[in-house]
Scaffold this motif. Structure first.
Motif, mmCIF file in Angstrom:
data_model
loop_
_atom_site.group_PDB
_atom_site.id
_atom_site.type_symbol
_atom_site.label_atom_id
_atom_site.label_comp_id
_atom_site.label_asym_id
_atom_site.label_seq_id
_atom_site.Cartn_x
_atom_site.Cartn_y
_atom_site.Cartn_z
ATOM 1 N N THR A 1 13.614 10.019 2.810
ATOM 2 C CA THR A 1 12.622 8.977 2.570
ATOM 3 C C THR A 1 12.816 8.433 1.164
ATOM 4 O O THR A 1 12.951 9.202 0.201
ATOM 5 C CB THR A 1 11.190 9.519 2.719
ATOM 6 O OG1 THR A 1 11.046 10.103 4.025
ATOM 7 C CG2 THR A 1 10.171 8.420 2.549
ATOM 8 N N MET A 2 12.853 7.113 1.037
ATOM 9 C CA MET A 2 12.963 6.463 -0.274
ATOM 10 C C MET A 2 11.787 5.502 -0.441
ATOM 11 O O MET A 2 11.471 4.741 0.481
ATOM 12 C CB MET A 2 14.284 5.705 -0.397
ATOM 13 C CG MET A 2 15.508 6.604 -0.378
ATOM 14 S SD MET A 2 17.064 5.716 -0.667
ATOM 15 C CE MET A 2 17.143 4.744 0.841
ATOM 16 N N GLU B 1 0.807 -1.221 0.000
ATOM 17 C CA GLU B 1 0.000 0.000 0.000
ATOM 18 C C GLU B 1 0.843 1.275 0.000
ATOM 19 O O GLU B 1 0.320 2.364 -0.315
ATOM 20 C CB GLU B 1 -0.932 0.027 1.220
ATOM 21 C CG GLU B 1 -2.163 -0.848 1.094
ATOM 22 C CD GLU B 1 -3.142 -0.602 2.226
ATOM 23 O OE1 GLU B 1 -4.081 0.199 2.026
ATOM 24 O OE2 GLU B 1 -2.967 -1.208 3.305
ATOM 25 N N LEU B 2 2.116 1.133 0.320
ATOM 26 C CA LEU B 2 3.011 2.292 0.358
ATOM 27 C C LEU B 2 4.124 2.174 -0.685
ATOM 28 O O LEU B 2 5.251 2.627 -0.476
ATOM 29 C CB LEU B 2 3.609 2.453 1.760
ATOM 30 C CG LEU B 2 2.582 2.827 2.842
ATOM 31 C CD1 LEU B 2 3.208 2.765 4.223
ATOM 32 C CD2 LEU B 2 1.995 4.207 2.584
ATOM 33 N N GLY B 3 3.787 1.535 -1.799
ATOM 34 C CA GLY B 3 4.723 1.487 -2.926
ATOM 35 C C GLY B 3 5.740 0.381 -2.877
ATOM 36 O O GLY B 3 6.705 0.401 -3.652
ATOM 37 N N GLY B 4 5.586 -0.583 -1.986
ATOM 38 C CA GLY B 4 6.540 -1.691 -1.920
ATOM 39 C C GLY B 4 7.685 -1.390 -0.969
ATOM 40 O O GLY B 4 7.492 -0.825 0.114
ATOM 41 N N MET C 1 10.867 6.614 -7.139
ATOM 42 C CA MET C 1 11.657 7.705 -6.576
ATOM 43 C C MET C 1 11.129 9.086 -6.957
ATOM 44 O O MET C 1 11.495 10.085 -6.346
ATOM 45 C CB MET C 1 13.119 7.576 -7.029
ATOM 46 C CG MET C 1 13.327 7.659 -8.527
ATOM 47 S SD MET C 1 15.052 7.435 -9.013
ATOM 48 C CE MET C 1 15.803 8.835 -8.210
ATOM 49 N N PHE C 2 10.235 9.165 -7.974
ATOM 50 C CA PHE C 2 9.693 10.457 -8.398
ATOM 51 C C PHE C 2 8.329 10.752 -7.786
ATOM 52 O O PHE C 2 7.745 11.802 -8.063
ATOM 53 C CB PHE C 2 9.597 10.505 -9.928
ATOM 54 C CG PHE C 2 10.924 10.304 -10.615
ATOM 55 C CD1 PHE C 2 11.888 11.303 -10.593
ATOM 56 C CD2 PHE C 2 11.215 9.109 -11.247
ATOM 57 C CE1 PHE C 2 13.119 11.120 -11.224
ATOM 58 C CE2 PHE C 2 12.437 8.916 -11.875
ATOM 59 C CZ PHE C 2 13.399 9.919 -11.862
ATOM 60 N N ALA D 1 6.112 12.111 0.946
ATOM 61 C CA ALA D 1 5.602 12.966 2.022
ATOM 62 C C ALA D 1 4.637 12.197 2.913
ATOM 63 O O ALA D 1 4.623 12.371 4.140
ATOM 64 C CB ALA D 1 4.913 14.186 1.419
ATOM 65 N N ARG D 2 3.840 11.321 2.318
ATOM 66 C CA ARG D 2 2.882 10.522 3.097
ATOM 67 C C ARG D 2 3.611 9.562 4.024
ATOM 68 O O ARG D 2 3.252 9.417 5.206
ATOM 69 C CB ARG D 2 1.970 9.762 2.123
ATOM 70 C CG ARG D 2 0.796 9.050 2.782
ATOM 71 C CD ARG D 2 0.046 8.266 1.731
ATOM 72 N NE ARG D 2 -1.197 7.704 2.242
ATOM 73 C CZ ARG D 2 -1.881 6.757 1.617
ATOM 74 N NH1 ARG D 2 -1.462 6.274 0.438
ATOM 75 N NH2 ARG D 2 -3.005 6.289 2.142
#
Length: 262
Positions: free
Chosen positions: A61-62, A48-51, A66-67, A73-74
């Motif tokens: 934060t990575m 749910e948070l991009g893997g 990356m874009f 920010a979340r």
């Protein structure tokens, strides 16, 4: 292993999940990741948070994309709120183990290292970073080793699947490295600094040596003390006086003595 959390923490996580539009399971997984990182960093893999991604307090934060700045920010806001929850709310009941199997909640690193800026773990390996003492502690299967980080200011950690002390790599202002490039510290490796032997006590200082004083030669006067011999002695003294071997006072004294024999 399913970790048990207090009702207060459970209610807070449910509230956070609702506000962020995430499932309880995703927020709980991130909560455990932040806890494993000592409240200052987290490594996670949450669909749910991009893997896969990484968070570090202070703005680094990575995420998988990356874009995707909105996702960054979340994640940053979510992790910051979970870190605050860890600091202000009783989270685990007494004697509860950490999220990683076999990790107790007590500190596992040597006490003289101080307070870590970040700590975490995966499988049977865990780490703790101590910038104030320039130390890095790593524990594998219950065996702890401490390394000197030198000029490295560690800002990121990557743990790979596998075993051994090389399963974790670190990022600093000098680049990416693992512990194979760091000196390991141990009791046998701390050599005493040689010191100069102390000066013996209660020994008088040697008296300063003064330059030997030139001594006037004894006049080679004969036993008879005749005038010719005395005059020759005076001439000899005069020669020594002229060459600076005898002082004026010494020359005058010896001359008077010889003249007194006439």
């Amino acid at each position: 292993m399913k970790a048990t959390i207090t009702p207060e923490a459970e209610n807070a996580i449910a509230d956070i999940a609702q506000r962020y539009g995430l499932s309880r399971e995703s927020v709980l997984a991130m909560f455990f990741a932040v806890n494993a990182g000592g409240g200052t960093m987290a490594q996670f893999s949450i669909p749910e948070l991009g893997g896969s991604g990484q968070w570090m307090r202070g703005g680094m934060t990575m995420v998988g994309n990356m874009f995707d700045n909105a996702l960054k920010a979340r994640v940053d806001a979510l992790c910051g709120e979970l870190a605050q929850l860890l600091a202000t709310t009783p989270v685990f009941p007494a004697s509860t183990t950490d999220y990683q199997v076999g990790f107790t909640s007590a500190n596992w690193w040597p006490a003289d290292l101080g307070v870590p800026s970040a700590s975490g773990g995966q499988n049977d390996a865990r780490y703790a970073i101590f910038p104030s003492t320039q130390r890095l502690a790593i524990q594998i299967n219950g065996v702890t080793k401490v390394f000197d980080t030198g000029k490295h200011h560690i800002g990121g950690v990557q743990q790979q699947q596998g075993t051994g002390y090389g399963s974790a790599s670190f990022t600093s202002q000098l680049g990416t490295f693992d512990v194979s490039s760091l000196p390991e510290l141990g009791a046998q490796q701390v050599a005493e600094t040689p010191t100069a032997a102390p000066a013996p006590r209660n020994q008088p200082d040697p008296a300063p040596r003064s330059a030997p004083q030139a001594q006037a030669p004894e006049p080679a006067s004969g036993a008879s003390g005749d005038s010719a011999t005395i005059v020759a002695d005076i001439e000899s003294l005069a020669g020594l006086h002229q060459r600076g071997i005898l002082s004026d006072e010494e020359f005058a004294t010896k001359k008077a003595e010889l003249l007194g024999r006439l």
